[in-house]
Design a protein around this motif. Structure first.
Motif, PDB file in Angstrom:
ATOM      1  N   SER A 147       0.840  -1.197   0.000  1.00 57.04           N
ATOM      2  CA  SER A 147       0.000   0.000   0.000  1.00 57.04           C
ATOM      3  C   SER A 147       0.873   1.244   0.000  1.00 57.04           C
ATOM      4  O   SER A 147       2.079   1.188   0.288  1.00 57.04           O
ATOM      5  CB  SER A 147      -0.939   0.001   1.209  1.00 57.04           C
ATOM      6  OG  SER A 147      -0.196  -0.004   2.412  1.00 57.04           O
ATOM      7  N   LYS A 148       0.253   2.359  -0.314  1.00 60.25           N
ATOM      8  CA  LYS A 148       0.969   3.635  -0.397  1.00 60.25           C
ATOM      9  C   LYS A 148       0.175   4.698   0.355  1.00 60.25           C
ATOM     10  O   LYS A 148      -1.047   4.803   0.175  1.00 60.25           O
ATOM     11  CB  LYS A 148       1.154   4.040  -1.848  1.00 60.25           C
ATOM     12  CG  LYS A 148       1.895   5.364  -2.050  1.00 60.25           C
ATOM     13  CD  LYS A 148       1.786   5.837  -3.495  1.00 60.25           C
ATOM     14  CE  LYS A 148       2.559   4.922  -4.413  1.00 60.25           C
ATOM     15  NZ  LYS A 148       2.545   5.443  -5.823  1.00 60.25           N
ATOM     16  N   ILE A 149       0.862   5.475   1.182  1.00 64.03           N
ATOM     17  CA  ILE A 149       0.232   6.568   1.921  1.00 64.03           C
ATOM     18  C   ILE A 149       0.944   7.868   1.567  1.00 64.03           C
ATOM     19  O   ILE A 149       2.175   7.953   1.663  1.00 64.03           O
ATOM     20  CB  ILE A 149       0.291   6.330   3.443  1.00 64.03           C
ATOM     21  CG1 ILE A 149      -0.484   5.064   3.818  1.00 64.03           C
ATOM     22  CG2 ILE A 149      -0.276   7.539   4.205  1.00 64.03           C
ATOM     23  CD1 ILE A 149      -0.339   4.664   5.269  1.00 64.03           C
ATOM     24  N   ILE A 150       0.185   8.852   1.135  1.00 58.87           N
ATOM     25  CA  ILE A 150       0.753  10.158   0.768  1.00 58.87           C
ATOM     26  C   ILE A 150       0.137  11.219   1.672  1.00 58.87           C
ATOM     27  O   ILE A 150      -1.088  11.300   1.797  1.00 58.87           O
ATOM     28  CB  ILE A 150       0.473  10.496  -0.708  1.00 58.87           C
ATOM     29  CG1 ILE A 150       1.038   9.409  -1.632  1.00 58.87           C
ATOM     30  CG2 ILE A 150       1.060  11.857  -1.071  1.00 58.87           C
ATOM     31  CD1 ILE A 150       0.662   9.577  -3.086  1.00 58.87           C
ATOM     32  N   ILE A 151       0.995  12.034   2.266  1.00 62.66           N
ATOM     33  CA  ILE A 151       0.543  13.158   3.093  1.00 62.66           C
ATOM     34  C   ILE A 151       1.181  14.425   2.545  1.00 62.66           C
ATOM     35  O   ILE A 151       2.406  14.477   2.339  1.00 62.66           O
ATOM     36  CB  ILE A 151       0.932  12.964   4.575  1.00 62.66           C
ATOM     37  CG1 ILE A 151       0.246  11.717   5.132  1.00 62.66           C
ATOM     38  CG2 ILE A 151       0.545  14.190   5.398  1.00 62.66           C
ATOM     39  CD1 ILE A 151       0.661  11.376   6.542  1.00 62.66           C
ATOM     40  N   ALA A 152       0.357  15.429   2.255  1.00 66.24           N
ATOM     41  CA  ALA A 152       0.863  16.692   1.713  1.00 66.24           C
ATOM     42  C   ALA A 152       0.211  17.858   2.438  1.00 66.24           C
ATOM     43  O   ALA A 152      -0.957  17.781   2.837  1.00 66.24           O
ATOM     44  CB  ALA A 152       0.595  16.778   0.219  1.00 66.24           C
ATOM     45  N   SER A 153       0.975  18.941   2.596  1.00 64.15           N
ATOM     46  CA  SER A 153       0.432  20.112   3.296  1.00 64.15           C
ATOM     47  C   SER A 153      -0.613  20.825   2.447  1.00 64.15           C
ATOM     48  O   SER A 153      -1.568  21.392   2.965  1.00 64.15           O
ATOM     49  CB  SER A 153       1.556  21.076   3.661  1.00 64.15           C
ATOM     50  OG  SER A 153       2.232  21.511   2.483  1.00 64.15           O
ATOM     51  N   LYS A 154      -0.418  20.797   1.133  1.00 65.75           N
ATOM     52  CA  LYS A 154      -1.396  21.414   0.238  1.00 65.75           C
ATOM     53  C   LYS A 154      -1.292  20.791  -1.150  1.00 65.75           C
ATOM     54  O   LYS A 154      -0.341  20.065  -1.462  1.00 65.75           O
ATOM     55  CB  LYS A 154      -1.197  22.928   0.163  1.00 65.75           C
ATOM     56  CG  LYS A 154       0.172  23.353  -0.336  1.00 65.75           C
ATOM     57  CD  LYS A 154       0.298  24.876  -0.345  1.00 65.75           C
ATOM     58  CE  LYS A 154       1.690  25.301  -0.833  1.00 65.75           C
ATOM     59  NZ  LYS A 154       1.816  26.778  -0.875  1.00 65.75           N
ATOM     60  N   GLY A 155      -2.269  21.094  -1.978  1.00 65.91           N
ATOM     61  CA  GLY A 155      -2.267  20.555  -3.328  1.00 65.91           C
ATOM     62  C   GLY A 155      -3.405  21.128  -4.149  1.00 65.91           C
ATOM     63  O   GLY A 155      -4.164  21.994  -3.690  1.00 65.91           O
ATOM     64  N   ARG A 156      -3.501  20.621  -5.362  1.00 61.46           N
ATOM     65  CA  ARG A 156      -4.530  21.126  -6.269  1.00 61.46           C
ATOM     66  C   ARG A 156      -4.890  20.053  -7.288  1.00 61.46           C
ATOM     67  O   ARG A 156      -4.022  19.275  -7.725  1.00 61.46           O
ATOM     68  CB  ARG A 156      -4.023  22.374  -6.992  1.00 61.46           C
ATOM     69  CG  ARG A 156      -5.101  23.112  -7.758  1.00 61.46           C
ATOM     70  CD  ARG A 156      -4.564  24.413  -8.311  1.00 61.46           C
ATOM     71  NE  ARG A 156      -5.606  25.198  -8.912  1.00 61.46           N
ATOM     72  CZ  ARG A 156      -5.415  26.407  -9.459  1.00 61.46           C
ATOM     73  NH1 ARG A 156      -4.199  26.950  -9.463  1.00 61.46           N
ATOM     74  NH2 ARG A 156      -6.420  27.071  -9.987  1.00 61.46           N
ATOM     75  N   LEU A 157      -6.169  19.995  -7.659  1.00 58.59           N
ATOM     76  CA  LEU A 157      -6.616  19.079  -8.711  1.00 58.59           C
ATOM     77  C   LEU A 157      -6.468  19.755 -10.063  1.00 58.59           C
ATOM     78  O   LEU A 157      -6.962  20.862 -10.271  1.00 58.59           O
ATOM     79  CB  LEU A 157      -8.082  18.682  -8.496  1.00 58.59           C
ATOM     80  CG  LEU A 157      -8.367  17.531  -7.535  1.00 58.59           C
ATOM     81  CD1 LEU A 157      -9.856  17.411  -7.288  1.00 58.59           C
ATOM     82  CD2 LEU A 157      -7.827  16.225  -8.087  1.00 58.59           C
ATOM     83  N   LEU A 158      -5.790  19.088 -10.976  1.00 57.24           N
ATOM     84  CA  LEU A 158      -5.578  19.643 -12.321  1.00 57.24           C
ATOM     85  C   LEU A 158      -6.089  18.664 -13.362  1.00 57.24           C
ATOM     86  O   LEU A 158      -5.919  17.443 -13.228  1.00 57.24           O
ATOM     87  CB  LEU A 158      -4.078  19.902 -12.556  1.00 57.24           C
ATOM     88  CG  LEU A 158      -3.393  20.887 -11.603  1.00 57.24           C
ATOM     89  CD1 LEU A 158      -1.905  20.917 -11.910  1.00 57.24           C
ATOM     90  CD2 LEU A 158      -3.996  22.273 -11.735  1.00 57.24           C
TER      91      LEU A 158
END
Length: 378
Positions: free
Chosen positions: A185-196
């Motif tokens: 499995s893969k877990i991604i944590i980000a402070s911010k982002g955007r859908l493009l």
């Protein structure tokens, strides 16, 4: 003259059948359409996908309602003929009642063939087509699936959590968990982002900032930090079912399976083909429903034909039509559940397979006796 009389009768039956079919099918289609709105609201597909998917449901709805609609048509048309004395036109022109009944039975063969074409060819094809179309369609309303401060299960293997969903399109506090397989499995944590949107405008990607990726495989973990990363969503297919159902499967495939495993047709464990294939028992049921049930249309036509024969006692005349309608309705219900009896002993199995033919013979004999037939009129 007789040909013109029968032509008018057949036109009345077909026209009423078409009108009632359109009306009843449309009502059921609209109700089902409302229930299928989750294709847009929960799965994120576009309105074009939704309308195409629901339209392909029409053959299935029409096929399911055909047997009842045809019985209702015969019942209404023959009742109208009898109450308005139009039925007397047949007798005054020398047409025997058994000839009239034979015509109704022959006309019913057209509807039996229509139902067989629908159940064996058209319905499986359109059901498979709509599911394939849904599986291969993109998620146009993906942003609406991302709920603020809620875990969004976009598919069986993907969960997304967003702390903030700002009006300018930026997302804050992003958590993504993707299950790759049983052990990874893969877990991604980000402070911010955007859908493009991709360049082809057919799918979305996450552009993520200031976070880390944790890969978990066989209880071992690998952490990777990033300042900027792209998480592709092109392969995500929302919650769309990937495996076809039995009613979406080609009839020739089912017949070949049953032919190969005919001795195991009642076994509740044997399957045809590889993993994720269908139980032989379920295939047997499906073939029974596709091929045997349409024969009940002829039975219903014979029951409706009893309307032209008035009971000798006037006390029964008032309730005769109600009685016939109830009998017809019970026959329709029985035709829908008769497949459940084919798992009894072989004798009972054969009995219920040939039961429609027995019903046809039984009701036809009653009509022959009631009409005081002469062999030359058959």
């Amino acid at each position: 003259m007789n040909k013109l009389i029968f032509r008018k009768l057949s036109l009345d039956i077909i026209s009423f059948f078409l009108l009632s079919s359109i009306a009843i099918t449309s009502i059921v289609w609209v109700i089902q359409g409302v229930n299928l709105l989750d294709i847009v609201s929960e799965q994120g597909h576009g309105l074009k996908v939704y309308f195409f998917y629901t339209i392909l449901n029409l053959p299935k709805i029409f096929s399911k309602l055909l047997i009842f609609t045809y019985f209702l048509t015969l019942f209404v048309v023959l009742t109208r003929y009898e109450e308005s004395n139009e039925i007397l036109v047949f007798w005054t022109n020398g047409i025997k009642k058994i000839t009239f009944i034979n015509f109704i039975a022959k006309l019913s063969l057209f509807f039996v063939i229509t139902q067989l074409v629908l159940t064996l060819v058209v319905v499986p094809y359109t059901q498979n087509l709509k599911q394939e179309y849904l599986k291969n369609s993109t998620i146009e309303f993906f942003p609406k699936l991302i709920k603020e401060k809620r875990f969004s299960n976009l598919s069986k293997n993907l969960t997304i959590f967003v702390e903030e969903n700002k009006k300018n399109g930026f997302l804050g506090g992003i958590y993504i968990k993707e299950k790759i397989d049983k052990n990874e499995s893969k877990i991604i944590i980000a402070s911010k982002g955007r859908l493009l949107k991709n360049k082809n405008n057919e799918s979305f990607n996450f552009k993520l900032f200031d976070g880390n990726i944790t890969n978990v495989k066989n209880k071992e973990t690998i952490n990777i930090k990033f300042e900027e990363s792209i998480y592709e969503l092109s392969k995500i297919n929302s919650k769309t079912r990937q495996i076809n159902k039995l009613n979406e499967t080609n009839s020739s495939y089912l017949f070949n399976c049953l032919k190969e495993y005919i001795n195991l047709r009642k076994d509740s464990k044997s399957r045809c083909g590889l993993e994720n294939s269908f139980l032989i028992k379920d295939i047997y049921e499906e073939i029974f429903k596709r091929t045997i049930n349409p024969i009940y249309i002829i039975i219903l036509s014979l029951i409706s034909s009893l309307l032209i024969i008035k009971p000798k006692l006037s006390i029964f005349e008032k309730y005769f039509k109600v009685f016939l309608f109830i009998i017809g309705f019970l026959i329709i219900l029985f035709s829908e559940i008769s497949y459940r009896f084919i798992y009894l002993s072989t004798k009972f199995e054969l009995f219920f397979i040939f039961l429609p033919l027995f019903f046809i013979f039984f009701f036809y004999i009653i009509l022959l006796l009631k009409t005081k037939f002469n062999m030359r009129h058959l």
